[in-house]
Design a protein around this motif. Structure first.
Motif, short mmCIF file in Angstrom:
data_model
loop_
_atom_site.label_atom_id
_atom_site.label_comp_id
_atom_site.label_asym_id
_atom_site.label_seq_id
_atom_site.Cartn_x
_atom_site.Cartn_y
_atom_site.Cartn_z
N TYR A 146 56.99 19.34 53.97
CA TYR A 146 56.23 18.93 55.15
C TYR A 146 56.12 20.07 56.16
CZ TYR A 146 56.39 14.10 53.54
OH TYR A 146 56.23 12.95 52.81
N HIS A 149 53.39 22.38 54.86
CA HIS A 149 52.08 21.75 54.61
C HIS A 149 51.00 22.40 55.48
CE1 HIS A 149 48.99 18.56 54.43
NE2 HIS A 149 49.51 18.33 53.24
N GLN A 169 48.21 27.83 53.46
CA GLN A 169 48.82 26.98 52.44
C GLN A 169 49.93 27.79 51.76
OE1 GLN A 169 45.62 25.65 49.90
NE2 GLN A 169 44.93 24.11 51.37
#
Length: 314
Positions: A146, A149, A169
């Protein structure tokens, strides 16, 4: 003249055991510790020794689970020499070593010096830094997923500070994926190596720091002239343990990247798993495991040499 009569053994109420019986008793008590160890030794043999011996044996066989094992001698090792993915995995494991070693040697030392200070609330600080060590690596990897992300907290923070124009990313970029995993693995292990250094700091005489302070030595001078020389055996241990950990990285790769992107995070540990449980090539996986074991043995021998030499010097 007074005579003292010594009563016979029967008169005193005590009997003298024959010599042969004493030997039997000693032999009986000599076997008792091994009887207590028997359950643990049985479990060790069933779940460690026997699988290890079987893995060494399978390294010389072509065994794909669904078909009988076929002896191929050094065929698995010769195939390994021409396997580009093996070299990629070995290189990536080496990059993990290069990336993690400085972090796990230097930063825990600085943290140990900090938590060794007699400050208020320092025990809470120690607990906070040690919590990741006792946390499951799977849970840590999911949490960091997370963080990394595209809409995670890291991109948001960098964008807020004006350091990033567009989200990155991290786990899908070949240039960022491996450093991102190095950071995760290092962050989780910081508290463990901090405690090793902290144990070493407890043995450093306080008089040395007091004398250095009287002579006008500052914190960095005391660190370089007293702390680091006195902790050399601990530094040697930390270096080798960190090297062993970095060569066995698996869980973070399994949870976060699956060896990608483009084998950018493929490590020896993950490649062994991939060969064994996804392609069912148990023989080849055992051969690579044997190579990894040999590498770890070399690091262990280096650790023994360094620690023995330092201990003899002290």
């Amino acid at each position: 003249m007074t005579m003292t009569v010594v009563p016979a053994p029967a008169e005193t109420g005590h009997s003298v055991a024959p010599p042969g019986r004493n030997r039997r008793v000693r032999q009986h008590w000599g076997a008792t510790p091994y009887l207590f160890l028997l359950p643990a030794l049985t479990l060790l043999g069933v779940f460690f020794v026997w699988p290890a011996v079987t893995a060494v044996q399978l390294a010389f066989y072509d065994y794909r689970v669904v078909s009988p094992a076929e002896f191929v001698g050094l065929g698995n090792f010769s195939h390994m020499l021409g396997d580009d993915r093996f070299y990629t995995a070995l290189t990536n494991s080496g990059l993990f070593l290069i990336g993690m070693l400085p972090i796990l040697v230097v930063i825990p030392l600085l943290l140990a010096v900090l938590v060794n200070l007699p400050l208020r609330g320092i025990k809470v600080f120690r607990l906070v830094y040690y919590l990741p060590v006792v946390t499951s690596m799977v849970a840590v990897a999911i949490a960091w997923n997370y963080v990394y992300h595209q809409r995670g907290i890291l991109n948001w923070l960098l964008n807020t500070l004006g350091l990033l124009d567009q989200p990155v990313q991290y786990l899908l970029d070949p240039g960022w994926a491996l450093p991102a995993l190095v950071l995760v693995e290092s962050w989780k292990s910081l508290g463990y190596y901090m405690m090793i250094y902290l144990a070493g700091l407890q043995s450093v005489p306080r008089e040395l720091y007091e004398a250095a302070a009287v002579d006008g030595a500052g914190p960095w001078r005391r660190l370089s002239s007293i702390t680091v020389p006195m902790l050399r055996p601990y530094i040697a241990v930390v270096m080798v343990l960190a090297a062993l950990d970095s060569m066995q990285v698996f869980t973070s790769v399994f949870v976060m990247t699956q060896g990608g992107p483009q084998d950018g995070t493929l490590t020896l540990g993950y490649y062994i798993y991939d060969a064994a449980f996804r392609h069912f090539n148990m023989g080849y996986a055992s051969a690579m495991g044997l190579v990894l074991w040999a590498i770890l043995v070399v690091f262990s021998l280096v650790s023994y040499r360094l620690t023995r030499g330092k201990a003899a010097a002290r």
